[in-house]
Design an enzyme around this catalytic site. Structure first.
Site: not given
Length: 233
Positions: A86, A205, A203
């Site tokens: 990002c 994560e 993302h």
């Protein structure tokens, strides 16, 4: 394998990245403060999401001049593994480690929802555990994720197999309707020519544990560990 997660003023996904890496890989991970002048001792550098320096001027433009970026650029040019997620992707383009730029989303709105990605290249250190064409569900959260490059650069990216992820529908079809932000060629992630630097807007994560309801993001971190273990024999 030792991971370093860079912390800029305004980073807000640094803790998420550190936790996901430690949980998925079981490997050591530490924060790297943006004023640090060295990245010695790290095997993979992560530039996390957020709003570095408040996104003033434009996303990633000020972070590009943080003291830590000079050693990261040198690290990458020596073949070190670097992933920007990002805002980290935006910083990588500003630093010249990846081509192109991230513009405002086509609808000029901040977007935060799940997207589907089709894996286009499974030969990189970041995707070597996956199958080409595999569909992954990974969330986005950005206002400036609209990938742009001139036609010559786009042609080079496609010819060199540097497009790693494209936005698609759940069936893996790359369509205009599946493109959340207007990115050219539905691009969601690219790598450099050497394949050791990856930038992606979604993302991983945020979808790396079962408790989150989705573990597709594990693939990125597991691939890095597999690659490193093979490299080290």
């Amino acid at each position: 394998m030792k991971f370093g997660v860079v912390v800029f003023p305004g980073s807000n996904c640094d803790a998420d990245c550190l936790h996901a890496i430690q949980t998925v890989t079981g490997q050591p991970a530490e924060y790297i403060w943006h004023k640090t002048g060295s990245v010695d001792g790290f095997d993979c550098i992560v530039l996390p999401g957020g709003f570095s320096y408040g996104d003033y001027l434009r996303c990633g433009a000020i972070a590009r001049f943080s003291p830590v970026m000079r050693p990261i650029v040198e690290f990458a040019r020596r073949g070190g593994l670097v992933i920007g997620i990002c805002n980290g992707f935006q910083i990588l383009t500003e630093a010249g480690l990846l081509p192109g730029a991230l513009h405002r989303n086509k609808n000029l709105q901040f977007l935060c929802h799940d997207t589907f990605l089709r894996l286009e290249n499974n030969t990189t250190p970041f995707t070597c555990r996956a199958a080409k064409g595999q569909v992954m569900k990974i969330p986005i959260a950005h206002g400036e994720g609209n990938y742009y490059a001139d036609q010559e650069t786009l042609q080079q990216l496609e010819a060199n197999n540097q497009v790693i992820f494209r936005y698609c529908n759940p069936q893996g079809e790359v369509t205009p309707a599946a493109n959340p932000n207007g990115s050219l060629n539905n691009i969601a992630g690219i790598c450099n020519r050497q394949g050791n630097v990856l930038g992606m807007m979604p993302h991983p994560e945020r979808c790396a544990e079962a408790v989150l309801g989705n573990t597709d993001g594990q693939l990125i971190f597991q691939s890095l560990l597999d690659f490193w273990q093979r490299r080290c024999g």
